[in-house]
Structures are given as C-alpha cells and as structure tokens.
Design a protein around this motif. Structure first.
Motif, mmCIF file in Angstrom:
data_model
loop_
_atom_site.group_PDB
_atom_site.id
_atom_site.type_symbol
_atom_site.label_atom_id
_atom_site.label_comp_id
_atom_site.label_asym_id
_atom_site.label_seq_id
_atom_site.Cartn_x
_atom_site.Cartn_y
_atom_site.Cartn_z
ATOM 1 N N ALA A 109 -28.875 13.406 80.442
ATOM 2 C CA ALA A 109 -29.284 14.134 81.535
ATOM 3 C C ALA A 109 -29.479 15.749 81.143
ATOM 4 O O ALA A 109 -29.846 16.572 82.087
ATOM 5 N N LYS A 110 -28.886 15.988 80.070
ATOM 6 C CA LYS A 110 -28.830 17.574 79.686
ATOM 7 C C LYS A 110 -27.983 18.234 80.576
ATOM 8 O O LYS A 110 -28.060 19.425 80.671
ATOM 9 N N PHE A 111 -26.830 17.675 80.904
ATOM 10 C CA PHE A 111 -25.801 18.240 81.877
ATOM 11 C C PHE A 111 -24.546 18.791 80.942
ATOM 12 O O PHE A 111 -23.907 19.683 81.619
ATOM 13 N N THR A 112 -24.359 18.091 79.814
ATOM 14 C CA THR A 112 -23.192 18.570 79.136
ATOM 15 C C THR A 112 -22.770 19.960 79.074
ATOM 16 O O THR A 112 -21.587 20.375 78.919
ATOM 17 N N ASP A 113 -23.579 20.862 78.709
ATOM 18 C CA ASP A 113 -23.381 22.346 78.310
ATOM 19 C C ASP A 113 -23.809 23.177 79.712
ATOM 20 O O ASP A 113 -23.665 24.253 79.683
ATOM 21 N N HIS A 118 -24.525 22.309 88.171
ATOM 22 C CA HIS A 118 -24.935 21.401 88.988
ATOM 23 C C HIS A 118 -24.045 20.991 90.096
ATOM 24 O O HIS A 118 -22.670 21.214 89.650
ATOM 25 N N THR A 119 -24.408 20.743 91.304
ATOM 26 C CA THR A 119 -23.493 20.259 92.188
ATOM 27 C C THR A 119 -22.895 18.890 91.871
ATOM 28 O O THR A 119 -23.295 18.091 91.199
ATOM 29 N N LYS A 120 -21.642 18.703 92.442
ATOM 30 C CA LYS A 120 -20.765 17.344 92.040
ATOM 31 C C LYS A 120 -21.574 16.166 92.577
ATOM 32 O O LYS A 120 -21.541 15.082 91.952
ATOM 33 N N ASP A 121 -22.545 16.279 93.698
ATOM 34 C CA ASP A 121 -23.323 14.858 93.935
ATOM 35 C C ASP A 121 -24.397 14.698 93.119
ATOM 36 O O ASP A 121 -24.798 13.520 92.688
ATOM 37 N N GLU A 122 -24.826 15.933 92.585
ATOM 38 C CA GLU A 122 -25.965 15.738 91.549
ATOM 39 C C GLU A 122 -25.400 14.834 90.301
ATOM 40 O O GLU A 122 -25.857 14.055 89.437
ATOM 41 N N ILE A 123 -24.153 15.454 89.874
ATOM 42 C CA ILE A 123 -23.486 14.714 88.666
ATOM 43 C C ILE A 123 -23.113 13.328 88.999
ATOM 44 O O ILE A 123 -23.283 12.418 88.058
ATOM 45 N N ALA A 124 -22.698 13.040 90.084
ATOM 46 C CA ALA A 124 -22.160 11.695 90.418
ATOM 47 C C ALA A 124 -23.291 10.709 90.605
ATOM 48 O O ALA A 124 -23.608 9.656 89.947
ATOM 49 N N VAL A 126 -26.327 11.104 88.623
ATOM 50 C CA VAL A 126 -26.286 10.838 87.299
ATOM 51 C C VAL A 126 -25.603 9.911 86.255
ATOM 52 O O VAL A 126 -26.121 8.829 85.796
ATOM 53 N N LEU A 127 -24.346 9.911 87.072
ATOM 54 C CA LEU A 127 -23.389 9.032 86.212
ATOM 55 C C LEU A 127 -23.347 7.623 87.103
ATOM 56 O O LEU A 127 -22.811 6.631 86.439
ATOM 57 N N GLY A 128 -23.833 7.663 88.197
ATOM 58 C CA GLY A 128 -23.582 6.168 89.026
ATOM 59 C C GLY A 128 -22.236 6.090 89.581
ATOM 60 O O GLY A 128 -22.016 4.725 89.533
ATOM 61 N N VAL A 129 -21.596 6.998 89.921
ATOM 62 C CA VAL A 129 -20.394 6.775 90.459
ATOM 63 C C VAL A 129 -20.071 7.095 91.937
ATOM 64 O O VAL A 129 -20.883 8.030 92.339
ATOM 65 N N ASP A 130 -19.136 7.087 92.463
ATOM 66 C CA ASP A 130 -18.794 7.404 93.689
ATOM 67 C C ASP A 130 -18.183 8.400 94.129
ATOM 68 O O ASP A 130 -18.031 9.109 95.118
ATOM 69 N N ALA A 131 -17.531 9.181 92.854
ATOM 70 C CA ALA A 131 -16.681 10.341 92.981
ATOM 71 C C ALA A 131 -16.364 10.844 91.782
ATOM 72 O O ALA A 131 -16.708 10.027 90.846
ATOM 73 N N VAL A 132 -16.189 12.247 91.440
ATOM 74 C CA VAL A 132 -15.820 12.825 90.084
ATOM 75 C C VAL A 132 -14.629 13.378 90.198
ATOM 76 O O VAL A 132 -14.198 14.226 91.155
ATOM 77 N N GLY A 173 -19.011 11.724 95.941
ATOM 78 C CA GLY A 173 -20.179 11.728 95.107
ATOM 79 C C GLY A 173 -21.289 11.566 96.067
ATOM 80 O O GLY A 173 -22.516 11.911 95.570
ATOM 81 N N ALA A 174 -21.286 11.237 97.350
ATOM 82 C CA ALA A 174 -22.423 11.165 98.027
ATOM 83 C C ALA A 174 -22.926 12.615 98.822
ATOM 84 O O ALA A 174 -23.969 12.804 98.628
ATOM 85 N N ASP A 175 -21.952 13.324 98.736
ATOM 86 C CA ASP A 175 -22.485 14.895 99.264
ATOM 87 C C ASP A 175 -21.854 15.934 98.531
ATOM 88 O O ASP A 175 -22.074 17.166 98.893
ATOM 89 N N GLY A 176 -20.981 15.641 97.623
ATOM 90 C CA GLY A 176 -20.302 16.676 96.804
ATOM 91 C C GLY A 176 -19.371 17.427 97.189
ATOM 92 O O GLY A 176 -18.630 18.346 96.408
ATOM 93 N N GLU A 177 -18.707 16.810 98.389
ATOM 94 C CA GLU A 177 -17.662 17.879 99.157
ATOM 95 C C GLU A 177 -16.524 17.741 98.442
ATOM 96 O O GLU A 177 -16.004 16.344 98.009
ATOM 97 N N MET A 178 -15.574 18.616 98.118
ATOM 98 C CA MET A 178 -14.341 18.417 97.705
ATOM 99 C C MET A 178 -13.460 17.684 98.624
ATOM 100 O O MET A 178 -13.268 18.361 99.548
ATOM 101 N N LEU A 179 -12.758 16.677 98.005
ATOM 102 C CA LEU A 179 -11.722 15.700 98.937
ATOM 103 C C LEU A 179 -10.348 16.142 98.743
ATOM 104 O O LEU A 179 -9.632 16.050 99.594
ATOM 105 N N TRP A 180 -10.104 16.476 97.630
ATOM 106 C CA TRP A 180 -8.528 16.745 97.086
ATOM 107 C C TRP A 180 -8.365 17.837 95.983
ATOM 108 O O TRP A 180 -9.263 17.619 94.940
ATOM 109 N N ARG A 181 -7.279 18.637 95.865
ATOM 110 C CA ARG A 181 -7.293 19.548 94.994
ATOM 111 C C ARG A 181 -5.638 19.665 94.647
ATOM 112 O O ARG A 181 -4.891 19.741 95.595
#
Length: 213
Positions: A109-113, A118-124, A126-132, A173-181
């Motif tokens: 997806a040319k996201f590596t560099d 990119h937003t976390k929902d965009e990344i999720a 591309v990866l086909g995952v529920d969270a990152v 992954g659905a909206d890119g919102e940070m859930l935990w830190r």
C-alpha cells in the motif's frame, strides 16, 4: 572492609535508583474502550517509531546510520512484541496478525515510509484488522560502553547506561479513535536487548492490557 562497604553502598544506591526511575507509568482508557474491544477479533502490531539519542554523541557519529538503526529497532520491537503475545495467546481475547504479513501489506500500500501520514482507520483497512497497536520508543545513552563494562565487572550485573521510554497505544480500526494508551520510563543497561526491553515492559503492561482475559 572499607572496599566492601563502599561496594555495598554502590549496589544499594544503584538498585534504589532503578526502582525509583522505573516506577513512573501512565495508563489512559477511553470511555468507549470496553464496548469497542468486544467486537475486535484480529489486531495488527505496527513497527514502532524509535528515537535514539546520546548525551554525548560517540566519535564518528553517523546520522544516516543512526536513522537506519532507529528503523531497524522499530521493527525489532514490533517482532518482539508479536512473539511475546503469541507465546501467551491463550491469555487474550483476540488474535494478532503475523507481523510479516502486516509489513508486506503496508509495503504494498506504500504506507511503510509514511505511517504518520495516514489515519489509524486507513491503516486498519489496508491490513484488514479490527484494531492496531502502535507506539514510540525513545532511548538516550548516558554512559559509554567502556564505563558500563567496568561497572558491570564491579557490581556483577549490567549497570544503567541510559534511559528509555515506551508509549504503546491501541486505536479502533473502524474510526481510528485511540482507545488505550500506556506510557512508562525505564532504565537501560549494557546487557539489554530489544527482546529484553519488550519482555520487561510487556510483563508490566499485561496488568493493564485491555485484551487480557
């Protein structure tokens, strides 16, 4: 006798400084965390953003080589974290995507560099995952390797050669919102490897890790 007493004082002071420095941590949980993670089944771990600095830069310091070391360490942390979570897979409510697959998909997806672009929902997506899972690791070397070796020989264990801090986050992954830190500072020593750092931190993080059963 005086030498033994001095050595005992040094050991006690070193251990106290370790305990004091490593006691600092912060954990944030979004009000939406519990509801969101109920729907999560597959989670990806991204390469960490690493910053390596020196209180006194070594001779012949090469900024380009240092940057390559930062990139490699970011992937090493990603891999070490995946290995740790895989070893304890039965303790978690989700599965974790193989990091090799994660990195291949990011590269395609040319996201590596440009992950920060990119937003976390965009990344999720591309990866086909529920969270990152993603984060930062900063390391500042404060003592030379030679000095650390001398101290290690005197005390019998790896002495503090620097300071580090890790920040680990989970975004939906659905909206890119940070859930935990999770944020924690720690000591570094001559004998620490990336696996050691991740192992030590994940043992502490597991007490607050939202996917723990």
């Amino acid at each position: 006798m005086k030498k033994i007493l001095l050595l005992a004082v040094i050991c006690f002071t070193t251990l106290c400084s370790y305990a004091q420095f490593e006691s600092s941590k912060q954990v944030y949980e979004s009000p939406k965390l519990k509801e969101a993670i109920r729907t999560h089944k597959l989670v990806a771990i991204l390469p960490f953003n690493v910053k390596i600095s020196y209180k006194r830069p070594p001779k012949n310091f090469d900024a380009a080589a240092n940057r390559q070391q930062e990139i490699q360490m970011g992937k090493n942390i990603q891999g070490s974290m995946y290995t740790y979570l895989l070893r304890k897979a039965d303790n978690y409510t989700v599965s974790f995507q193989d990091v090799e697959k994660t990195n291949v998909l990011l590269n395609k997806a040319k996201f590596t560099d440009s992950l920060e672009m990119h937003t976390k929902d965009e990344i999720a997506k591309v990866l086909g995952v529920d969270a990152v899972i993603y984060g930062n690791y900063d390391q500042e070397t404060t003592k030379s390797e030679a000095g650390a070796i001398v101290t290690t020989a005197l005390l019998g264990f790896g002495s503090k050669t620097g300071e580090g801090g890790i920040t680990m986050q989970i975004s939906n992954g659905a909206d890119g919102e940070m859930l935990w830190r999770y944020t924690k500072r720690m000591n570094e020593n001559l004998l620490s490897s990336t696996d050691d750092v991740v192992e030590r931190q994940m043992r502490k993080i597991s007490r607050n890790f939202p996917y723990s059963k």
